[in-house]
Design a protein around this motif. Structure first.
Motif, PDB file in Angstrom:
ATOM      1  N   PHE A  52      39.346  71.402  36.278  1.00  0.00           N
ATOM      2  CA  PHE A  52      38.847  72.412  36.135  1.00  0.00           C
ATOM      3  C   PHE A  52      37.271  72.234  36.837  1.00  0.00           C
ATOM      4  N   VAL A  53      36.870  73.067  37.562  1.00  0.00           N
ATOM      5  CA  VAL A  53      35.580  73.063  38.164  1.00  0.00           C
ATOM      6  C   VAL A  53      34.584  73.957  37.584  1.00  0.00           C
ATOM      7  N   LEU A  54      33.635  73.107  36.850  1.00  0.00           N
ATOM      8  CA  LEU A  54      32.348  73.885  36.359  1.00  0.00           C
ATOM      9  C   LEU A  54      31.091  73.740  37.040  1.00  0.00           C
ATOM     10  N   PRO A  55      30.670  74.903  37.611  1.00  0.00           N
ATOM     11  CA  PRO A  55      29.479  74.710  38.692  1.00  0.00           C
ATOM     12  C   PRO A  55      28.051  74.536  37.603  1.00  0.00           C
ATOM     13  N   LEU A  56      27.235  74.062  38.285  1.00  0.00           N
ATOM     14  CA  LEU A  56      25.866  74.110  37.750  1.00  0.00           C
ATOM     15  C   LEU A  56      25.128  74.981  38.499  1.00  0.00           C
ATOM     16  N   GLY A  87      50.371  73.867  34.359  1.00  0.00           N
ATOM     17  CA  GLY A  87      50.731  72.965  35.569  1.00  0.00           C
ATOM     18  C   GLY A  87      52.228  73.014  35.999  1.00  0.00           C
ATOM     19  N   PRO A  88      52.370  72.034  36.843  1.00  0.00           N
ATOM     20  CA  PRO A  88      51.582  70.916  37.655  1.00  0.00           C
ATOM     21  C   PRO A  88      50.487  71.679  38.196  1.00  0.00           C
ATOM     22  N   ARG A  89      49.230  70.747  38.423  1.00  0.00           N
ATOM     23  CA  ARG A  89      48.086  71.205  39.123  1.00  0.00           C
ATOM     24  C   ARG A  89      48.303  71.528  40.452  1.00  0.00           C
ATOM     25  N   MET A  90      47.810  72.747  41.037  1.00  0.00           N
ATOM     26  CA  MET A  90      47.929  73.368  42.335  1.00  0.00           C
ATOM     27  C   MET A  90      49.334  73.110  42.853  1.00  0.00           C
ATOM     28  N   ARG A  91      50.382  73.571  41.854  1.00  0.00           N
ATOM     29  CA  ARG A  91      51.999  73.565  42.365  1.00  0.00           C
ATOM     30  C   ARG A  91      52.215  75.062  41.995  1.00  0.00           C
ATOM     31  N   ALA A  92      52.635  75.865  43.112  1.00  0.00           N
ATOM     32  CA  ALA A  92      52.846  77.176  42.612  1.00  0.00           C
ATOM     33  C   ALA A  92      54.407  77.241  42.022  1.00  0.00           C
ATOM     34  N   GLN A  93      54.225  78.065  40.865  1.00  0.00           N
ATOM     35  CA  GLN A  93      55.336  78.670  40.397  1.00  0.00           C
ATOM     36  C   GLN A  93      55.930  79.967  40.961  1.00  0.00           C
ATOM     37  N   CYS A 120      46.157  88.644  44.129  1.00  0.00           N
ATOM     38  CA  CYS A 120      45.223  87.467  44.523  1.00  0.00           C
ATOM     39  C   CYS A 120      45.615  86.489  43.782  1.00  0.00           C
ATOM     40  N   ALA A 121      45.733  85.572  44.245  1.00  0.00           N
ATOM     41  CA  ALA A 121      46.038  84.041  43.770  1.00  0.00           C
ATOM     42  C   ALA A 121      45.029  82.972  43.662  1.00  0.00           C
ATOM     43  N   VAL A 122      44.712  82.345  42.873  1.00  0.00           N
ATOM     44  CA  VAL A 122      43.792  81.226  42.519  1.00  0.00           C
ATOM     45  C   VAL A 122      44.326  80.082  41.643  1.00  0.00           C
ATOM     46  N   TRP A 123      43.993  78.849  41.926  1.00  0.00           N
ATOM     47  CA  TRP A 123      44.520  77.688  41.092  1.00  0.00           C
ATOM     48  C   TRP A 123      43.918  77.888  39.789  1.00  0.00           C
ATOM     49  N   HIS A 124      44.285  77.630  38.725  1.00  0.00           N
ATOM     50  CA  HIS A 124      43.848  77.485  37.373  1.00  0.00           C
ATOM     51  C   HIS A 124      42.678  76.724  37.266  1.00  0.00           C
ATOM     52  N   GLY A 125      42.374  75.969  37.904  1.00  0.00           N
ATOM     53  CA  GLY A 125      41.012  74.945  37.925  1.00  0.00           C
ATOM     54  C   GLY A 125      40.054  75.741  38.721  1.00  0.00           C
ATOM     55  N   ARG A 126      40.177  76.623  39.324  1.00  0.00           N
ATOM     56  CA  ARG A 126      39.292  77.396  40.121  1.00  0.00           C
ATOM     57  C   ARG A 126      38.881  78.817  39.612  1.00  0.00           C
ATOM     58  N   LEU A 127      38.959  78.961  38.228  1.00  0.00           N
ATOM     59  CA  LEU A 127      39.040  80.467  37.673  1.00  0.00           C
ATOM     60  C   LEU A 127      37.410  80.643  37.309  1.00  0.00           C
ATOM     61  N   PHE A 128      36.498  80.082  37.436  1.00  0.00           N
ATOM     62  CA  PHE A 128      35.302  80.160  37.051  1.00  0.00           C
ATOM     63  C   PHE A 128      34.402  81.411  37.591  1.00  0.00           C
ATOM     64  N   VAL A 129      34.613  81.599  38.607  1.00  0.00           N
ATOM     65  CA  VAL A 129      34.119  82.529  39.626  1.00  0.00           C
ATOM     66  C   VAL A 129      34.903  83.818  39.595  1.00  0.00           C
ATOM     67  N   PHE A 175      30.857  69.908  37.485  1.00  0.00           N
ATOM     68  CA  PHE A 175      31.752  68.693  37.041  1.00  0.00           C
ATOM     69  C   PHE A 175      32.941  69.194  37.251  1.00  0.00           C
ATOM     70  N   THR A 176      33.693  68.262  37.736  1.00  0.00           N
ATOM     71  CA  THR A 176      35.339  68.618  37.685  1.00  0.00           C
ATOM     72  C   THR A 176      35.879  67.563  36.411  1.00  0.00           C
ATOM     73  N   PHE A 177      36.544  68.550  35.473  1.00  0.00           N
ATOM     74  CA  PHE A 177      36.795  67.676  34.258  1.00  0.00           C
ATOM     75  C   PHE A 177      38.201  66.950  34.911  1.00  0.00           C
ATOM     76  N   LYS A 178      38.593  66.086  33.727  1.00  0.00           N
ATOM     77  CA  LYS A 178      39.519  65.357  33.967  1.00  0.00           C
ATOM     78  C   LYS A 178      40.713  65.516  33.188  1.00  0.00           C
ATOM     79  N   ASN A 179      40.958  66.959  33.025  1.00  0.00           N
ATOM     80  CA  ASN A 179      42.186  67.616  32.407  1.00  0.00           C
ATOM     81  C   ASN A 179      43.220  67.702  33.491  1.00  0.00           C
ATOM     82  N   TRP A 180      44.265  68.469  33.072  1.00  0.00           N
ATOM     83  CA  TRP A 180      45.446  68.492  33.982  1.00  0.00           C
ATOM     84  C   TRP A 180      45.052  69.363  35.010  1.00  0.00           C
ATOM     85  N   ASP A 181      44.145  70.486  35.106  1.00  0.00           N
ATOM     86  CA  ASP A 181      43.915  71.223  36.190  1.00  0.00           C
ATOM     87  C   ASP A 181      42.808  70.972  37.184  1.00  0.00           C
TER      88      ASP A 181
END
Length: 251
Positions: free
Chosen positions: A183-187, A144-150, A58-67, A175-181
């Protein structure tokens, strides 16, 4: 050093603080996921694999790990490939609350020119992928790079023969943080969209099957992640420029 940085550093370096932070994170994830009104799309492929108890990646981008840990299929051995650093220590404690095991190791560190345990993690994931088992990987790695698969996911698929699926999620409140990925933090108490890919096959007739599959995985994950963003009315996060590409306007 800012106060927030000092706090984060103390949490990373102190086991007691790290365990307390992990407990708080687990409670927040559980409450936020429970209080969010979710719509799910495209999960037929995932459900089919689980029903037949087939091992899969199962693959998911680093910025969408929360759930991610909350999606562990019941009755499946679920494994997350986690960075081999202090941040990874915290994440490993969090995912353990859902029975998710951690295989430790980072992708190749291009900045320092060294393998940070990625080979060992790859072998651990390969050996685990038998029977009812799911291994979750972030193809864009810990840097990263963000959303670029290795190539790791495509290589693991080629080595094991296990199918690859992916998912992306988004929430209307958060919130969507202004870091490299980004990252999405839901409320809590928002709307959420969870979109899955179909199985992502190796493109037929490719001269370089690993590279072709890597690109297919990257494109499929970008599509489902951005479709989840649109479903909740958020502006889709764009991928970063691929590693080694010239910046816009550069000579």
């Amino acid at each position: 050093m800012r106060a927030a940085d000092r706090v984060l550093r103390a949490i990373r370096q102190t086991r007691g603080l790290r365990r307390a932070a992990a407990w708080l994170a687990v409670q927040y994830i559980r409450f936020t996921v429970w209080s969010t009104r979710w719509t799910v799309e495209g999960d037929a492929a995932k459900n089919g694999l689980v029903a037949r108890r087939i091992p899969f990646i199962c693959a998911v981008w680093h910025g969408r790990l929360f759930v991610t840990p909350t999606l562990a299929p019941p009755g499946y051995r679920t494994i997350g490939m986690i960075s081999n650093n202090r941040d990874g220590d915290l994440i490993a404690e969090i995912i353990a609350a859902w029975g998710v095991e951690a295989v430790r190791g980072s992708t190749f560190d291009h900045a320092k020119g060294r393998d940070k345990g990625g080979t060992q993690a790859f072998v651990g994931a390969k050996n685990a992928l038998t029977g009812a088992c799911c291994v979750t990987i972030t193809p864009d790695g810990p840097r990263g790079p963000r959303m670029r698969a290795q190539p790791g996911v495509a290589q693991l698929c080629a080595t094991t023969g296990c199918p690859v699926i992916g998912f992306g999620y988004a929430c209307s409140r958060g919130f969507t943080f202004k870091n490299w990925d980004r990252f999405v933090l839901p409320l809590p108490f928002g709307r959420g969209a969870l979109h899955w890919t179909a199985e992502i096959p190796v493109p037929a007739g490719a001269d370089d099957p690993i590279e072709a599959h890597r690109l297919a995985i990257e494109e499929a994950l970008i599509r489902v992640t951005q479709s989840a963003d649109r479903a909740v009315g958020r502006r889709p996060v764009e991928p970063a420029a691929p590693r080694g590409s010239a910046a816009p306007g550069s000579a």
